[in-house]
Design an enzyme around this catalytic site. Structure first.
Site, PDB file in Angstrom:
ATOM      1  N   PHE A 120       0.845  -1.191   0.000  1.00 34.73           N
ATOM      2  CA  PHE A 120       0.000   0.000   0.000  1.00 34.73           C
ATOM      3  C   PHE A 120       0.884   1.246   0.000  1.00 34.73           C
ATOM      4  O   PHE A 120       1.691   1.447   0.916  1.00 34.73           O
ATOM      5  CB  PHE A 120      -0.915  -0.005   1.238  1.00 34.73           C
ATOM      6  CG  PHE A 120      -1.884  -1.154   1.246  1.00 34.73           C
ATOM      7  CD1 PHE A 120      -3.155  -1.013   0.705  1.00 34.73           C
ATOM      8  CD2 PHE A 120      -1.521  -2.394   1.780  1.00 34.73           C
ATOM      9  CE1 PHE A 120      -4.058  -2.070   0.705  1.00 34.73           C
ATOM     10  CE2 PHE A 120      -2.414  -3.458   1.782  1.00 34.73           C
ATOM     11  CZ  PHE A 120      -3.685  -3.302   1.245  1.00 34.73           C
TER      12      PHE A 120
ATOM     13  N   VAL B   4       2.152  -1.728   4.539  1.00 39.44           N
ATOM     14  CA  VAL B   4       1.882  -0.296   4.394  1.00 39.44           C
ATOM     15  C   VAL B   4       3.229   0.417   4.373  1.00 39.44           C
ATOM     16  O   VAL B   4       4.064   0.217   5.259  1.00 39.44           O
ATOM     17  CB  VAL B   4       1.031   0.186   5.591  1.00 39.44           C
ATOM     18  CG1 VAL B   4       0.894   1.698   5.580  1.00 39.44           C
ATOM     19  CG2 VAL B   4      -0.343  -0.472   5.578  1.00 39.44           C
ATOM     20  N   CYS B   5       3.454   1.247   3.358  1.00 41.07           N
ATOM     21  CA  CYS B   5       4.741   1.952   3.242  1.00 41.07           C
ATOM     22  C   CYS B   5       4.934   2.912   4.417  1.00 41.07           C
ATOM     23  O   CYS B   5       4.081   3.764   4.686  1.00 41.07           O
ATOM     24  CB  CYS B   5       4.784   2.741   1.945  1.00 41.07           C
ATOM     25  SG  CYS B   5       6.179   3.877   1.890  1.00 41.07           S
ATOM     26  N   ILE B   6       6.065   2.815   5.075  1.00 38.84           N
ATOM     27  CA  ILE B   6       6.284   3.625   6.278  1.00 38.84           C
ATOM     28  C   ILE B   6       6.371   5.116   5.973  1.00 38.84           C
ATOM     29  O   ILE B   6       5.776   5.936   6.685  1.00 38.84           O
ATOM     30  CB  ILE B   6       7.529   3.137   7.071  1.00 38.84           C
ATOM     31  CG1 ILE B   6       7.637   3.908   8.398  1.00 38.84           C
ATOM     32  CG2 ILE B   6       8.813   3.270   6.282  1.00 38.84           C
ATOM     33  CD1 ILE B   6       8.514   3.240   9.423  1.00 38.84           C
TER      34      ILE B   6
ATOM     35  N   ALA C 253       2.987   6.304   5.118  1.00 39.78           N
ATOM     36  CA  ALA C 253       2.130   6.188   6.304  1.00 39.78           C
ATOM     37  C   ALA C 253       2.402   7.312   7.296  1.00 39.78           C
ATOM     38  O   ALA C 253       1.477   7.877   7.887  1.00 39.78           O
ATOM     39  CB  ALA C 253       2.341   4.831   6.974  1.00 39.78           C
TER      40      ALA C 253
END
Lengths: 130, 102, 138
Positions: free
Chosen positions: A39, A77-79, A82
């Site tokens: 994501f 989820v991409c940090i 995010a």
């Protein structure tokens, strides 16, 4: 066949997450492997457990979480994306001094390297976005 | 060796389909999804471009997206094949790469 | 990753202008991280994507973070193939002179500076796409 999925948009505003979900489900039901669902951009908003859509609408976060549980999917989820958008797990919340986390069950936060690795490891990368 | 191109934008609003058609090679497959399926309806101004592309590429439209937008079977351009999500998976598996024209 | 594993051809398809949406910036972030994986990387700038490479960008007045300088540094990350589509430039009244100069140092020729931007026609780009393993669209 081994697929990797990239989702660039959040739920509800764009259809991207819905289409990606239907594709992923169909691929799994056909016996294919999903190496990872990544994501990115606003797509990270699929990973908050605080969404409460109306009861007669689908709950995309729940659908993803349930699919992840059933098939042991890796939902990442991409940090960096995010952090920009306020999606936090317990570790990140602590590290950033925030008062709570919101990551949904079955999702994990990790780096962009996970997307590149998915591109390397999977036979096909499919991008869903706007 | 072929590519599966996906187009999810309305051809009446954005140039994603045009750009896709400009870059598709003979033997490639083009799948219209989401608002991309609006181009598949007969009678639209984009229809001639899709009909021309059919000569060298196979063109598909995602059935659930057509249905959601009120485009019923008889209204889809001749030669455009309707597929479901499982068909989408088959197209992706059958191509060498998938290129999304977002 | 093991050395036996063959390199894959990664292709970043950029079709959107910078600043109006975040895609250009976050695409660049993937490219920078991806460089560490030592794959065969190329970037394409098509349609409004060509505006990402405009010279003289100054985002200061918008309050947004300017990031055009990062493109100039791509050579340092071994990202050396930036395909710019000729027809996309022409449609927008642009030529390659309107783009920022982007170069890399060629270690095989005494670190001579060479241009990273490769001007291609759409039919040429179509063949380049057909040669890729992974297409990332932004």
């Amino acid at each position: 066949m081994r697929f990797a999925i990239q989702i660039n948009e959040g739920p509800y505003t764009h259809q991207a997450s819905d289409t990606a979900y239907q594709f992923t489900k169909a691929a799994l039901e056909k016996g294919h492997e999903i190496f990872r669902v990544f994501f990115y951009h606003d797509g990270v908003n699929n990973g908050t457990r605080y969404t409460v859509p109306p009861q007669d609408d689908r709950n995309l976060q729940k659908l993803w979480s349930e699919l992840a549980e059933k098939y042991k999917l890796d939902l990442v989820v991409c940090i960096a994306a995010a952090q920009r958008r306020g999606i936090l797990d317990a570790n990140e919340a602590k590290r950033q001094g925030k008062d709570g986390d919101n990551i949904a069950p079955g999702f994990r936060i990790s780096g962009l390297g996970q997307l590149i690795e998915a591109g390397i490891q999977a036979d096909r990368l499919i991008v869903f976005g706007d | 060796m072929s590519t599966l191109h996906t187009v999810n934008k309305s051809a009446y609003e954005r140039n994603a389909l045009k750009s896709c058609l400009d870059h598709a090679l003979p033997g490639d497959a083009i799948l219209l999804i989401e608002d991309g399926v609006l181009a598949a309806r007969k009678g639209g101004s984009i229809a001639p471009a899709l009909t021309a592309a059919k000569a060298s590429c196979k063109i598909y439209a995602l059935g659930p997206d057509l249905a959601a937008r009120g485009i019923v079977a008889g209204q889809v351009l001749e030669g455009i094949e309707t597929v479901d999500y499982a068909g989408f998976v088959d197209l992706a598996a059958g191509a060498s790469r998938v290129c999304a024209w977002l | 990753m093991s050395d036996e594993q063959a390199k894959k051809k990664f292709f970043y398809l950029n079709r959107k202008a910078p600043y109006g949406t975040i895609y250009a910036l976050e695409s660049l972030e993937v490219v920078l991280i991806g460089a560490a994986f030592e794959q065969d990387v190329s970037l394409a700038f098509v349609d409004d994507g060509v505006f990402q490479l405009m010279d003289n960008q100054d985002a200061a007045g918008t309050g947004m973070k300017g990031f055009s300088k990062i493109y100039r540094a791509l050579g340092d990350y071994e990202v050396r193939k930036l395909y710019v589509e000729k027809e996309s430039l022409e449609t927008r009244g642009l030529s390659i002179e309107d783009l920022m100069p982007i170069t890399y140092e060629d270690e095989n020729e005494d670190y001579a500076e060479k241009p990273s931007i490769i001007l291609v026609g759409k039919s040429e780009l179509a063949k380049i796409i057909a040669d890729q393993d992974v297409v990332m669209s932004f």
